[in-house]
Design a protein around this motif. Structure first.
Motif, short mmCIF file in Angstrom:
data_model
loop_
_atom_site.label_atom_id
_atom_site.label_comp_id
_atom_site.label_asym_id
_atom_site.label_seq_id
_atom_site.Cartn_x
_atom_site.Cartn_y
_atom_site.Cartn_z
N MET A 193 44.18 32.33 38.51
CA MET A 193 43.10 32.14 39.47
C MET A 193 42.15 33.31 39.26
O MET A 193 42.51 34.46 39.52
N VAL A 194 40.98 33.00 38.73
CA VAL A 194 40.06 34.06 38.28
C VAL A 194 38.92 34.20 39.30
O VAL A 194 38.17 33.27 39.52
N GLN A 195 38.84 35.39 39.93
CA GLN A 195 39.74 36.51 39.77
C GLN A 195 40.85 36.48 40.84
O GLN A 195 41.85 37.19 40.72
N GLU A 245 33.59 33.12 38.56
CA GLU A 245 34.65 33.90 37.92
C GLU A 245 34.17 35.29 37.48
O GLU A 245 34.98 36.15 37.16
N ASP A 246 32.85 35.51 37.50
CA ASP A 246 32.30 36.81 37.13
C ASP A 246 32.20 37.76 38.33
O ASP A 246 31.91 38.95 38.16
N ILE A 247 32.41 37.25 39.54
CA ILE A 247 32.26 38.07 40.75
C ILE A 247 33.50 38.91 40.95
O ILE A 247 34.63 38.39 40.97
N ARG A 248 33.33 40.20 41.11
CA ARG A 248 34.49 41.08 41.29
C ARG A 248 35.22 40.75 42.58
O ARG A 248 34.60 40.41 43.60
N LYS A 249 36.52 40.86 42.52
CA LYS A 249 37.37 40.50 43.65
C LYS A 249 36.98 41.26 44.91
O LYS A 249 36.85 40.68 45.99
#
Length: 213
Positions: free
Chosen positions: A115-117, A151-155
């Motif tokens: 599951m990204v991220q 998926e590029d967004i930081r957790k």
């Protein structure tokens, strides 16, 4: 009757087990985790070919449970948060670099899913479901820009955005993983998640292939 029993035992013995990160240490939390994923997968089209979902609690425990199942010759898959952006095509390469997890003998790339991220990235793929769930005071504008690849967004940025978007809601508290995540998982549209997240699409496609008789 005896032949039917042997057939049923053979079906049960080869049933796919999906070891999932989530649910914490408690029975109610793990029940909510299993239920949330089951409904999500049913809505994604796996209703008649559902894997056995096992909520392992912690991320490390999910990996350990999966590894033991593979060592015992069971038909198993692993699903955990990537925690960070995934630069590799292979999920095992990502987990080796980040967590020093070595792919168990007998496990393939297709048995490992990310599951990204984190699972919250799936949730923001369906903003309409979020708004409906939290009510009229939910501030969607606090979420990352809608056209941005999720998926590029930081957790850390995403969790903060979810908390800020929901902090003024009167019918529910500000977003909390333990209180809201699996309830929301039941409500989001899997097609929106699969469109927004290539890794989620990979999971559903592979589950369908692995569980088709």
């Amino acid at each position: 009757m005896e032949s039917w029993r042997h057939w049923w035992e053979s079906v049960v013995s080869v049933a796919m087990k999906l070891f999932v990160e989530g649910g914490g240490p408690s029975g109610p939390g793990r029940f909510a985790c299993r239920k949330g994923f089951r409904i999500f997968f049913e809505r994604a089209g796996l209703k008649r070919q559902m894997p056995k979902i096992i909520a392992s609690g912690s991320r490390n425990q999910a990996f350990n449970d999966f590894s033991l199942a593979v060592a015992n010759g069971e038909n198993a898959m692993l699903l955990v948060d990537s925690e960070d952006p995934v630069q590799s095509v292979s999920p095992w390469e990502h987990l080796l670099a980040r967590d020093s997890w070595t792919r168990p003998n007998g496990a393939a790339d297709e048995d490992c899913h990310l599951m990204v991220q984190c699972m919250e990235h799936w949730l923001v793929a369906d903003r309409a479901a979020l708004s409906e769930y939290f009510g009229q005071d939910f501030q969607s504008a606090q979420l990352p820009a809608e056209g941005r690849p999720i998926e590029d967004i930081r957790k850390t940025d995403l969790l903060r955005a979810l908390a800020n978007a929901s902090k003024h809601c009167k019918t529910k508290e500000s977003y909390s993983k333990s209180k809201h995540s699996f309830d929301l998982l039941e409500r989001i549209d899997p097609n929106k998640v699969m469109t927004a997240s290539p890794w989620a699409c990979r999971l559903v496609v592979q589950l369908k292939l692995a569980t088709t008789p």
